[in-house]
Design a protein around this motif. Structure first.
Motif, PDB file in Angstrom:
ATOM      1  N   LEU A 919       0.832  -1.207   0.000  1.00  0.00           N
ATOM      2  CA  LEU A 919       0.000   0.000   0.000  1.00  0.00           C
ATOM      3  C   LEU A 919       0.865   1.255   0.000  1.00  0.00           C
ATOM      4  N   LEU A 920       1.876   1.306   0.866  1.00  0.00           N
ATOM      5  CA  LEU A 920       2.738   2.479   0.927  1.00  0.00           C
ATOM      6  C   LEU A 920       3.435   2.709  -0.410  1.00  0.00           C
ATOM      7  N   ALA A 921       3.897   1.608  -1.028  1.00  0.00           N
ATOM      8  CA  ALA A 921       4.557   1.742  -2.332  1.00  0.00           C
ATOM      9  C   ALA A 921       3.585   2.247  -3.389  1.00  0.00           C
ATOM     10  N   ALA A 922       2.333   1.735  -3.353  1.00  0.00           N
ATOM     11  CA  ALA A 922       1.341   2.171  -4.345  1.00  0.00           C
ATOM     12  C   ALA A 922       0.972   3.636  -4.158  1.00  0.00           C
ATOM     13  N   VAL A 923       0.812   4.071  -2.895  1.00  0.00           N
ATOM     14  CA  VAL A 923       0.460   5.467  -2.647  1.00  0.00           C
ATOM     15  C   VAL A 923       1.597   6.399  -3.034  1.00  0.00           C
ATOM     16  N   ALA A 924       2.828   5.943  -2.783  1.00  0.00           N
ATOM     17  CA  ALA A 924       3.984   6.811  -3.058  1.00  0.00           C
ATOM     18  C   ALA A 924       4.407   6.793  -4.518  1.00  0.00           C
TER      19      ALA A 924
END
Length: 951
Positions: A919-924
């Protein structure tokens, strides 16, 4: 006016395109959630009524009508069934049978083997040997040798046990009442075409052909219907099974159907066509009550995530609209200076907003159907094969229109406020005025009160609310509390920006590079310039983590509930196996590693409360006892009184606590007992205390050596009751009352103490079977094939888990959680891109001056990367912390059972690291690409300075 509006749209097409994208995304998701909620509710209700609740939803009628040919009784039952099912199409099955007859050659004269005649529906049978009985062959005809034998067909199990078949000698049966003897001749052998057919509910043997108990019962003996209309056999009446076609049932019809099912049976038994003492029963009202509660829980879950998405989308649109209003500030001032009315300028903004909302209102309802089908193809819903009606309903069009108008209002609001006064150029404050006034503290207080109220409600009877008329509804607090907590945590982030910017400035000032020092100075000088994208990313990350945690915790909770309800891989709630043979029979089943006997009874406590006492052979059950690690840990008492806090958890801790010590040989020390925390509260006891436990065979003195949170199978809805069913519906604890808790004893120790005092040992009432890995299905099949064990008395842990996981009303919202998280990430990316581009466009002159003074392009690119990277990193870090905190605090309150109560055992919050990192990678990902693109962007400083100078 139209041409002028189009010119304004063209001049600011990038910002308006971003606003259009955000409106389309928000409206599409909310319209899809509306369509999904309606479709999954209707499909799940029909699925439940056709599958696991099909038996209790049927209408069973019994009457002393002597003949199956009595058409008036059939008509009366069919009409009554139609009224009971509120006019739905009805399928009526009937079975006419005789009284009981004794078979010859029984082992005991007072306990003969029994059977019945019945006119079975041959379309539901499969003939395996011989031929069907005929009416001519069974006709009453006196010959020189008496009456001709009645032709019958036997079920396979009975034929094999009795060693009868086509060609066997005639057998004489004795009427158990006062009727004459009947001689029968076997012409064929049959078996059920589909053992799961509801038709076999009319057969007392369930189509199995053999049941062994105090009496061994065979049959039924299939005869021609004409035999039961004559005088050769004693008729026992007719039974009907009425089932409705629920294909057209929707959730909106639950109330009317429930009322009809409650009144219909009472009216049916008063029909003059049904003689004797007729009865009519159906559990459809209870089934619909449970379905309605589960439906409300499902809708509340969708409303929780929908409200969070609305909050995120509204902020994203406000951010885009503020940037648009700021960019048009000079244009607005010019229009007002040249005589334009403020209402006229506001009208222009409203027309633009409606032009953005119109495509969303028209297109998204059409997209809702395919998107709903896409959601239905994910996770547990895909395994159930549930078919959803994805046609666009009026509710979907209404939701799309309302959402689009709401988005248009969010877009036009900053423009309306911009026309209220002249733009002033002043240095921005470190904090917005509402925060300086303490609005964030007030919001935190409101969120804390909402959380406290929600916690008190869900820890009680449930999380649904009643209106004045007593109708159940979704508790608004259940929906609003998570959003309030998310909003409060996000707003508090604004207070972190100024100190974080000052720290960044101090750290950058220690270096020698221009990009870091200048970026730190800019962040410290105007800390709220990047507040918009930071808050947007914080919301997106926290929402995504909350959705991931809710889904993972729900899945874990279903597994834990299955463990708790079963207690072991397989639990046999009752059987007709002789007590002396039970250990050998159950221990010899294929795949069984250990078989542990158990018995349970109730114990009276104060205030009309009852506790469940479970005596279990821990020596054989410990290896397969399904108890969660945190449920098995708690207070441990020492060997000689007093309590101490020790570690330990799970089955090993419970088994060790009940292991008999050397003191047991003295015969005077109390037995060891493990109790639940609820028992300590209800009984006013504590660890280390001794108490008397009445067993029905005598009173035992026990000492509490350990307290645990919960004990498997001892909750009010999960014990061993006579009506237990897979999944726990209708299986109440034997004698357990509300909040009475439970006591666990070691059965061999109990029986040894009773034997020492001359009392009769406690017989086992159930068996806990530990199976080898992967053999539970084979063991359960072998158990269900036995004539001395009823299939509905067998609980299989894996079957319970599958039923819980694949419940459409429970699994459906979980499929939508990740979709909402993805939409949140997309909205955050749009908002971040617009904000970053707007910020750099605002500072074009500043960068042009730096370039004119000789600053290299690479240094300016590093400056942009440092500023935006700091904001991105801060947003991800704060969002991660806020998301983890909210998940830990909120998920245990919003993950509920289908009865709108907290699960037992309590929810164990799960937040998979791999999914959170994804999730963090997708948001960033998108913000990083935007930062890279803006950093590498090349501009002409001459043009920028000339333009700035002209102004």
């Amino acid at each position: 006016m139209t041409g002028f509006v189009l010119l304004r749209v063209r001049a600011h097409r990038l910002l308006l395109a971003a606003a259009l994208l955000a409106i389309l995304l928000t409206t599409a998701v909310l319209a899809t959630l509306t369509a999904f909620s309606g479709a999954i509710g209707d499909a799940a209700l029909r699925h439940t009524l056709r599958t696991r609740s099909a038996d209790p939803a049927a209408l069973v009628v019994r009457s002393q009508v002597a003949s199956r040919e009595d058409e008036s009784a059939d008509r009366a039952v069919r009409d009554g069934a139609r009224r009971t099912f509120d006019g739905l199409p009805v399928r009526l099955l009937s079975l006419t049978r005789s009284g009981t007859y004794a078979l010859p050659g029984s082992r005991h004269a007072d306990q003969p083997d029994l059977t019945r005649f019945a006119a079975l529906d041959r379309s539901r049978l499969r003939l395996t040997k011989g031929s069907w009985p005929s009416a001519d062959g069974s006709a009453q005809r006196r010959t020189g040798h008496g009456e001709r034998p009645v032709e019958v067909a036997l079920p396979e199990a009975a034929a094999a046990r009795l060693r009868l078949g086509p060609g066997s000698a005639p057998v004489t049966l004795t009427d158990r009442l006062t009727g004459p003897k009947v001689t029968v001749r076997v012409t064929g052998v049959y078996r059920p075409a589909d053992p799961a057919d509801p038709y076999w509910r009319l057969d007392e043997l369930g189509g199995r052909g053999l049941r062994q108990g105090v009496f061994r019962v065979y049959g039924p003996l299939l005869v021609d219907p004409a035999v039961l209309t004559g005088s050769r056999v004693t008729a026992d009446g007719t039974q009907w099974l009425a089932t409705a076609d629920f294909e057209a049932v929707t959730t909106g019809r639950i109330g009317a159907l429930r009322d009809a099912a409650a009144k219909g049976p009472a009216a049916l038994v008063k029909s003059p066509a049904l003689s004797g003492s007729p009865s009519a029963t159906t559990a459809l009202p209870d089934v619909l009550d449970r379905a309605e509660r589960a439906l409300l829980v499902s809708r509340s879950t969708l409303l929780i995530v929908a409200l969070q998405l609305i909050m995120l989308a509204g902020y994203a649109l406000l951010l885009v609209a503020r940037l648009l209003a700021a960019e048009r500030g000079g244009e607005t001032e010019l229009l007002l200076a040249r005589g334009g009315a403020r209402s006229r300028v506001a009208c222009l903004a409203a027309v633009e907003a409606l032009l953005l909302a119109l495509p969303a209102a028209v297109l998204t309802p059409l997209l809702a159907g395919p998107l709903t089908g896409l959601l239905a193809g994910q996770g547990a819903l895909a395994r159930t094969g549930l078919h959803l009606d994805v046609s666009a309903r009026a509710a979907v069009w209404s939701a799309a229109a309302v959402t689009a108008l709401g988005c248009a209002l969010a877009v036009v609001t900053p423009a309306l406020s911009a026309t209220a006064g002249v733009r002033r150029s002043v240095r921005a404050a470190a904090l917005p005025a509402p925060l300086r006034a303490g609005a964030d503290v007030g919001l935190l207080v409101i969120a804390a009160v909402a959380y406290w109220q929600l916690d008190s409600r869900t820890s009680g009877s449930g999380a649904l609310s009643d209106d004045r008329s007593g109708q159940l509804g979704i508790d608004p607090l259940l929906v609003a509390a998570p959003a309030l907590a998310l909003l409060a945590g996000t707003v508090v982030t604004l207070r972190l920006l100024p100190p974080a910017a000052r720290l960044a400035e101090r750290w950058a000032a220690k270096g020698r590079g221009l990009p870091g020092a200048l970026a730190g100075w800019q962040l410290s000088r105007r800390p709220l310039r990047g507040a918009g994208p930071v808050l947007l990313l914080v919301l997106a990350v926290a929402m995504g983590l909350l959705a991931i945690g809710q889904g993972a915790s729900w899945n874990r909770s279903q597994e834990d509930q299955a463990d708790f309800r079963a207690g072991a891989q397989i639990r046999v709630l009752g059987s007709r196996v002789p007590e002396s043979e039970q250990c050998k029979v159950f221990g010899a089943l294929p795949g069984v590693r250990a078989a542990a006997p158990a018995t349970r009874f109730s114990m009276e406590l104060s205030d009309d409360r009852q506790a469940t006492v479970l005596a279990l052979d821990m020596t054989h059950a410990a290896a397969g006892l399904l108890i969660r690690g945190d449920d098995g840990s708690g207070d441990d008492g020492g060997d000689e009184g007093g309590g101490s806090r020790e570690g330990g958890g799970g089955r090993a801790a419970v088994a060790a606590a009940l292991a008999p010590g050397p003191a047991r040989r003295e015969g005077s020390s109390p037995l060891r007992a493990v109790v639940t925390d609820a028992f300590l509260r209800a009984g006013g006891a504590k660890v280390g205390a001794s108490m008397d436990v009445p067993t029905g065979k005598g009173t035992l003195r026990v000492r509490i050596v350990k307290a645990v949170r919960e004990l498997p199978t001892t909750a009010a809805q999960d014990g061993a009751g006579s009506g237990a069913s897979v999944g726990g519906e209708g299986s109440g604890a034997s004698g357990g009352g509300p909040d009475g808790g439970a006591v666990l004893l070691d059965l061999p120790s109990v029986n040894a103490r009773l034997a020492d005092t001359g009392k009769t040992p406690l017989p086992p009432t159930e068996w806990w079977l530990t199976t080898r890995r992967g053999t539970a299905d084979r063991t359960a099949a072998a158990l269900r094939a036995r004539p001395d064990v009823d299939p509905d008395q067998i609980l299989v842990r894996d079957e319970i888990a599958t039923e819980l996981r694949d419940d459409p009303l429970g699994a459906g919202p979980q499929s939508a959680l990740l979709a909402v998280a993805a939409a949140a990430a997309a909205l955050a990316a749009v908002g971040f891109a617009v904000s970053a581009a707007g910020s750099l466009r605002e500072r074009t002159a500043e960068f042009a001056v730096l370039r004119a003074l000789g600053a290299p392009r690479r240094r300016l690119a590093l400056l942009i990367a440092a500023e935006q990277g700091f904001l991105l990193g801060l947003a991800l870090l704060v969002g991660l912390g806020l998301g983890v905190a909210l998940t830990r605090a909120v998920v245990p309150l919003i993950v509920l059972t289908g009865e709108a109560t907290q699960p037992v055992p309590p929810v164990l919050v799960q937040l998979p690291v791999a999914r959170a990192a994804t999730l963090l990678a997708a948001v960033a990902a998108v913000p990083l690409l935007i930062i890279t693109a803006l950093s590498l962007r090349r501009g002409d400083p001459t043009v920028s300075l000339r333009h700035d100078g002209s102004n």
